[in-house]
Design a protein around this motif. Structure first.
Motif, PDB file in Angstrom:
ATOM      1  N   THR A   1      -1.845   4.574  15.908  1.00  0.00           N
ATOM      2  CA  THR A   1      -1.869   5.192  14.589  1.00  0.00           C
ATOM      3  C   THR A   1      -0.482   5.697  14.282  1.00  0.00           C
ATOM      4  O   THR A   1       0.137   6.381  15.098  1.00  0.00           O
TER       5      THR A   1
ATOM      6  N   SER B   1       0.824  -1.219   0.000  1.00  0.00           N
ATOM      7  CA  SER B   1       0.000   0.000   0.000  1.00  0.00           C
ATOM      8  C   SER B   1       0.857   1.267   0.000  1.00  0.00           C
ATOM      9  O   SER B   1       0.355   2.352   0.260  1.00  0.00           O
TER      10      SER B   1
ATOM     11  N   HIS C   1       3.370   2.308   1.908  1.00  0.00           N
ATOM     12  CA  HIS C   1       3.694   2.899   3.207  1.00  0.00           C
ATOM     13  C   HIS C   1       4.982   2.284   3.748  1.00  0.00           C
ATOM     14  O   HIS C   1       5.111   1.995   4.927  1.00  0.00           O
TER      15      HIS C   1
ATOM     16  N   ILE D   1      -6.341  -0.281   9.361  1.00  0.00           N
ATOM     17  CA  ILE D   1      -6.994   0.695   8.486  1.00  0.00           C
ATOM     18  C   ILE D   1      -5.886   1.501   7.825  1.00  0.00           C
ATOM     19  O   ILE D   1      -5.107   2.170   8.513  1.00  0.00           O
ATOM     20  N   VAL D   2      -5.813   1.409   6.508  1.00  0.00           N
ATOM     21  CA  VAL D   2      -4.779   2.105   5.759  1.00  0.00           C
ATOM     22  C   VAL D   2      -5.418   3.279   5.042  1.00  0.00           C
ATOM     23  O   VAL D   2      -6.337   3.099   4.235  1.00  0.00           O
ATOM     24  N   GLN D   3      -4.947   4.473   5.358  1.00  0.00           N
ATOM     25  CA  GLN D   3      -5.386   5.688   4.671  1.00  0.00           C
ATOM     26  C   GLN D   3      -4.192   6.274   3.940  1.00  0.00           C
ATOM     27  O   GLN D   3      -3.079   5.756   4.045  1.00  0.00           O
ATOM     28  N   ARG D   4      -4.411   7.344   3.239  1.00  0.00           N
ATOM     29  CA  ARG D   4      -3.340   7.924   2.447  1.00  0.00           C
ATOM     30  C   ARG D   4      -2.144   8.347   3.295  1.00  0.00           C
ATOM     31  O   ARG D   4      -0.994   8.104   2.945  1.00  0.00           O
ATOM     32  N   LYS D   5      -2.393   8.973   4.461  1.00  0.00           N
ATOM     33  CA  LYS D   5      -1.302   9.483   5.282  1.00  0.00           C
ATOM     34  C   LYS D   5      -1.190   8.810   6.646  1.00  0.00           C
ATOM     35  O   LYS D   5      -0.213   9.004   7.347  1.00  0.00           O
TER      36      LYS D   5
ATOM     37  N   VAL E   1      -1.952   5.159   9.173  1.00  0.00           N
ATOM     38  CA  VAL E   1      -2.237   3.734   9.295  1.00  0.00           C
ATOM     39  C   VAL E   1      -2.598   3.478  10.754  1.00  0.00           C
ATOM     40  O   VAL E   1      -1.840   3.855  11.653  1.00  0.00           O
ATOM     41  N   THR E   2      -3.759   2.852  10.985  1.00  0.00           N
ATOM     42  CA  THR E   2      -4.177   2.528  12.338  1.00  0.00           C
ATOM     43  C   THR E   2      -4.274   1.016  12.479  1.00  0.00           C
ATOM     44  O   THR E   2      -4.893   0.351  11.651  1.00  0.00           O
TER      45      THR E   2
END
Length: 133
Positions: A125, A27, A29, A61-65, A67-68
């Motif tokens: 996070t 992803s 990261h 949970i992977v987001q653009r900026k 990761v949790t």
């Protein structure tokens, strides 16, 4: 590592580390992989070492900026906030949540469900460099 009830949990931390590393690599990261591996190892190890849960759940949970990562267990006792002791001595353990606190953008504990017996989750996070507010 084997718990008092005889359950072998030796592979749990490694499986979690490998899962997180693979997910964050694909992803895009990669810069968070080392911190995520260390933090998930600490939280998963705590779940197996300090609870009687037969199963833990790792949710990412992977987001653009950001990761949790959340590690949930079915611990039957009331959750207590982690106690930070004086760690200047020669102790081998007890530093895991301090590492999580230092590496994570944010972290905490959440009670899931609300009915007894309930589950709890310890989460953290991580933020991409330069993206944390």
């Amino acid at each position: 590592m084997e718990r008092a009830d005889g359950t072998d949990t030796s592979a749990a931390a490694k499986l979690s580390r490998d899962f997180i590393a693979s997910l964050l690599t694909v992803s895009r990261h990669r810069g968070l992989v080392d911190d995520a591996r260390l933090c998930v190892t600490e939280v998963v190890t705590n779940a197996h070492r300090h609870t009687r849960t037969p199963l833990i759940r790792v949710r990412v949970i992977v987001q653009r900026k950001l990761v949790t990562v959340s590690v949930a267990d079915d611990h039957w006792a009331l959750p207590e906030p982690p106690a930070f002791r004086d760690l200047r001595g020669e102790q081998e353990g007890g530093r895991g949540l301090l590492l999580v606190e230092r590496l994570a953008f944010a972290w905490g504990m959440t009670v899931l469900g609300g009915c007894f017996p309930y589950r709890k989750a310890v989460w953290f996070t991580l933020a991409r460099a330069g993206s944390a507010p």
